[in-house]
Design an enzyme around this catalytic site. Structure first.
Site, PDB file in Angstrom:
ATOM      1  N   TYR A 151     -22.200   1.670   4.737  1.00 38.11           N
ATOM      2  CA  TYR A 151     -21.220   2.564   4.129  1.00 38.11           C
ATOM      3  C   TYR A 151     -20.233   3.069   5.182  1.00 38.11           C
ATOM      4  O   TYR A 151     -19.012   3.068   4.955  1.00 38.11           O
ATOM      5  CB  TYR A 151     -21.940   3.726   3.452  1.00 38.11           C
ATOM      6  CG  TYR A 151     -21.056   4.574   2.571  1.00 38.11           C
ATOM      7  CD1 TYR A 151     -20.585   4.087   1.359  1.00 38.11           C
ATOM      8  CD2 TYR A 151     -20.697   5.869   2.942  1.00 38.11           C
ATOM      9  CE1 TYR A 151     -19.780   4.859   0.535  1.00 38.11           C
ATOM     10  CE2 TYR A 151     -19.899   6.652   2.130  1.00 38.11           C
ATOM     11  CZ  TYR A 151     -19.438   6.147   0.926  1.00 38.11           C
ATOM     12  OH  TYR A 151     -18.629   6.907   0.116  1.00 38.11           O
ATOM     13  N   PRO A 189     -21.384  10.882 -10.480  1.00 37.27           N
ATOM     14  CA  PRO A 189     -22.628  10.181 -10.811  1.00 37.27           C
ATOM     15  C   PRO A 189     -23.298   9.549  -9.598  1.00 37.27           C
ATOM     16  O   PRO A 189     -24.533   9.486  -9.532  1.00 37.27           O
ATOM     17  CB  PRO A 189     -22.158   9.115 -11.809  1.00 37.27           C
ATOM     18  CG  PRO A 189     -20.985   9.743 -12.485  1.00 37.27           C
ATOM     19  CD  PRO A 189     -20.285  10.513 -11.400  1.00 37.27           C
ATOM     20  N   GLN A 252     -16.887  20.845  12.660  1.00 36.05           N
ATOM     21  CA  GLN A 252     -17.963  21.428  13.458  1.00 36.05           C
ATOM     22  C   GLN A 252     -18.168  20.670  14.754  1.00 36.05           C
ATOM     23  O   GLN A 252     -18.026  19.460  14.814  1.00 36.05           O
ATOM     24  CB  GLN A 252     -19.255  21.425  12.643  1.00 36.05           C
ATOM     25  CG  GLN A 252     -19.128  22.214  11.332  1.00 36.05           C
ATOM     26  CD  GLN A 252     -20.365  22.137  10.490  1.00 36.05           C
ATOM     27  OE1 GLN A 252     -21.226  23.018  10.534  1.00 36.05           O
ATOM     28  NE2 GLN A 252     -20.481  21.079   9.696  1.00 36.05           N
TER      29      GLN A 252
END
Length: 252
Positions: A151, A189, A252
């Site tokens: 991914y 979803p 961050q």
């Protein structure tokens, strides 16, 4: 009506972020073609959204389908001003547990699909006098995750492909802008399925929220609002940009 008269083509439009974008574009006056692999669901969604929406079945990994479907979309819309590459898949595996088959499937949908949309979407948008290609990437295209090998790679590829397309279009003088959107966890979803399939869904959802400084996960409307901006004339000087919608996570 910020998108009045603008024809829009949205992949993955039957659900999730694609559906959210379709709703938002319609509210701003656009005509919309939604494309999706799920033919039955896509038709139901198009019928629900009204007469300014048309559905076309599309497997984003197939170049022949892209060519045919974009031609049909341009004919139905009259002119195509905006293309939103929203179709995508995700699974959560580290590099050692990712099979080559899974890797190739992720790249085919998340990266090849965007490449084909950009490649074949430029010409009809140029014929319309210019417009916008909007690629849905992810904050995972900017920062890594131990269990997101494929991914991360696919969304990182979308990020830099977007910049290349933007520069190509600008230097060629096509009038086509290209930008990417990088959300963190959004109530879709895809995220719901991930949470539901963990041992403790309530704890998992809380852990997702805890990572985001602003204190909540995103909503499809957050992403759709950015897509509307990038499709509108308000963003006429914006191209090759990465719009990060992560509630402060990457700060961050």
């Amino acid at each position: 009506m910020r998108l009045s008269g603008k024809g829009t083509f949205i992949t993955g439009g039957a659900s999730g972020l694609g559906f959210g974008c379709a709703e938002a574009f319609l509210k701003e006056g656009a005509r919309v073609v939604i494309a999706d692999l799920d033919k039955e669901k896509g038709k139901r969604v198009a019928d629900t959204l009204g007469d300014r929406v048309h559905f076309l079945k599309l497997d984003v990994t197939r170049e022949d389908e892209w060519i045919s479907v974009l031609q049909q979309a341009e004919e139905w819309l009259g002119t195509l001003h905006t293309l939103v590459n929203s179709a995508g898949i995700a699974f959560f595996l580290d590099v050692e547990n990712t099979s080559l088959e899974d890797w190739r499937r992720m790249m085919a949908v998340n990266l090849d699909g965007v490449f084909l949309g950009c490649k074949h979407g430029i010409a009809p948008i140029e014929r319309a006098g210019g417009g916008s290609i909007i690629n849905l990437s992810s904050v995972s295209g900017i920062i890594g995750g131990a269990n997101l090998a494929a991914y991360n790679a696919s969304k990182g590829g979308v990020r830099l492909l977007t910049k290349s397309v933007a520069l190509h279009c600008a230097r060629k003088g096509t009038g086509v802008r290209c930008n990417s959107i990088h959300p963190t966890f959004v109530q879709t979803p895809m995220v719901d399925d991930f949470v539901a399939n963990t041992r403790n869904p309530e704890r998992t959802r809380a852990a997702l929220v805890e990572q985001i400084p602003i204190g909540r996960i995103g909503q499809p409307e957050d992403v759709a609002a950015m897509a509307v901006y990038l499709a509108s004339d308000e963003s006429s000087f914006v191209t090759g940009a990465e719009m990060v919608l992560d509630g402060g996570l990457s700060a961050q």
